[in-house]
Design a protein around this motif. Structure first.
Motif, PDB file in Angstrom:
ATOM      1  N   THR A  19       8.083  -2.219  -1.261  1.00 10.62           N
ATOM      2  CA  THR A  19       8.203  -1.143  -2.252  1.00 10.62           C
ATOM      3  C   THR A  19       7.345   0.062  -1.876  1.00 10.62           C
ATOM      4  N   SER A  20       6.251  -0.168  -1.177  1.00 12.54           N
ATOM      5  CA  SER A  20       5.385   0.938  -0.751  1.00 12.54           C
ATOM      6  C   SER A  20       5.962   1.705   0.435  1.00 12.54           C
ATOM      7  N   CYS A  21       6.909   1.101   1.127  1.00 13.59           N
ATOM      8  CA  CYS A  21       7.511   1.735   2.316  1.00 13.59           C
ATOM      9  C   CYS A  21       8.915   2.258   2.035  1.00 13.59           C
ATOM     10  N   SER A  22       9.256   2.441   0.796  1.00 11.89           N
ATOM     11  CA  SER A  22      10.629   2.815   0.452  1.00 11.89           C
ATOM     12  C   SER A  22      11.049   4.177   0.995  1.00 11.89           C
ATOM     13  N   THR A  23      10.112   4.985   1.434  1.00 14.85           N
ATOM     14  CA  THR A  23      10.456   6.296   1.999  1.00 14.85           C
ATOM     15  C   THR A  23      10.289   6.334   3.519  1.00 14.85           C
ATOM     16  N   VAL A  40       5.245   1.645   8.649  1.00 15.03           N
ATOM     17  CA  VAL A  40       5.074   0.403   7.884  1.00 15.03           C
ATOM     18  C   VAL A  40       3.735  -0.241   8.226  1.00 15.03           C
ATOM     19  N   GLU A  41       3.405  -0.260   9.512  1.00 13.36           N
ATOM     20  CA  GLU A  41       2.130  -0.840   9.936  1.00 13.36           C
ATOM     21  C   GLU A  41       0.944  -0.090   9.320  1.00 13.36           C
ATOM     22  N   MET A  42       1.039   1.227   9.264  1.00 14.51           N
ATOM     23  CA  MET A  42      -0.034   2.017   8.667  1.00 14.51           C
ATOM     24  C   MET A  42      -0.151   1.739   7.161  1.00 14.51           C
ATOM     25  N   VAL A  43       0.979   1.649   6.486  1.00 17.44           N
ATOM     26  CA  VAL A  43       0.968   1.349   5.048  1.00 17.44           C
ATOM     27  C   VAL A  43       0.375  -0.041   4.822  1.00 17.44           C
ATOM     28  N   LEU A  47      -2.960  -0.924   2.652  1.00 14.32           N
ATOM     29  CA  LEU A  47      -2.909  -1.831   1.507  1.00 14.32           C
ATOM     30  C   LEU A  47      -3.689  -3.122   1.731  1.00 14.32           C
ATOM     31  N   GLY A  48      -4.193  -3.320   2.960  1.00 10.43           N
ATOM     32  CA  GLY A  48      -4.917  -4.550   3.264  1.00 10.43           C
ATOM     33  C   GLY A  48      -3.985  -5.744   3.433  1.00 10.43           C
ATOM     34  N   ILE A  49      -2.738  -5.484   3.836  1.00 12.22           N
ATOM     35  CA  ILE A  49      -1.758  -6.549   4.041  1.00 12.22           C
ATOM     36  C   ILE A  49      -1.671  -6.837   5.536  1.00 12.22           C
ATOM     37  N   ARG A  50      -1.810  -8.092   5.888  1.00  7.81           N
ATOM     38  CA  ARG A  50      -1.757  -8.487   7.298  1.00  7.81           C
ATOM     39  C   ARG A  50      -0.320  -8.403   7.811  1.00  7.81           C
ATOM     40  N   MET A  51      -0.129  -7.632   8.852  1.00  6.44           N
ATOM     41  CA  MET A  51       1.195  -7.449   9.443  1.00  6.44           C
ATOM     42  C   MET A  51       1.354  -8.444  10.582  1.00  6.44           C
TER      43      MET A  51
END
Length: 85
Positions: A19-23, A40-43, A47-51
């Protein structure tokens, strides 16, 4: 009418990232072609989400489903245009 389905705990980070990468779509002459994974990797980092691989696979499943929906919508619109509706 039923409410929205419950999201499994293990999928919440993927949904938040989605949802944070919808654009963050790459777009060509025919429309969206896929997510911009550098963005996406930067987002994800922000957000502190492990890619990692499982996260990538979840995002790709969502990405493919969205691209399929858009393709179906475009095909319906082409059909309507051909039929003069």
């Amino acid at each position: 009418m039923q409410g929205a389905p419950k999201l499994a705990q293990g999928n919440k980070p993927a949904w938040k990232l989605w949802t944070s990468c919808s654009t963050q779509w790459r777009v060509g002459m025919g429309g969206a072609v896929g997510l911009d994974y550098l963005a996406v990797e930067m987002v994800a980092k922000t957000l502190g989400i492990r890619m990692d691989r499982p996260m990538l696979e979840k995002l790709q499943a969502l990405e493919h489903a969205q691209l399929d929906r858009w393709a179906e919508t475009a095909e319906r619109e082409r059909q309507r245009a051909r039929n003069g509706r």
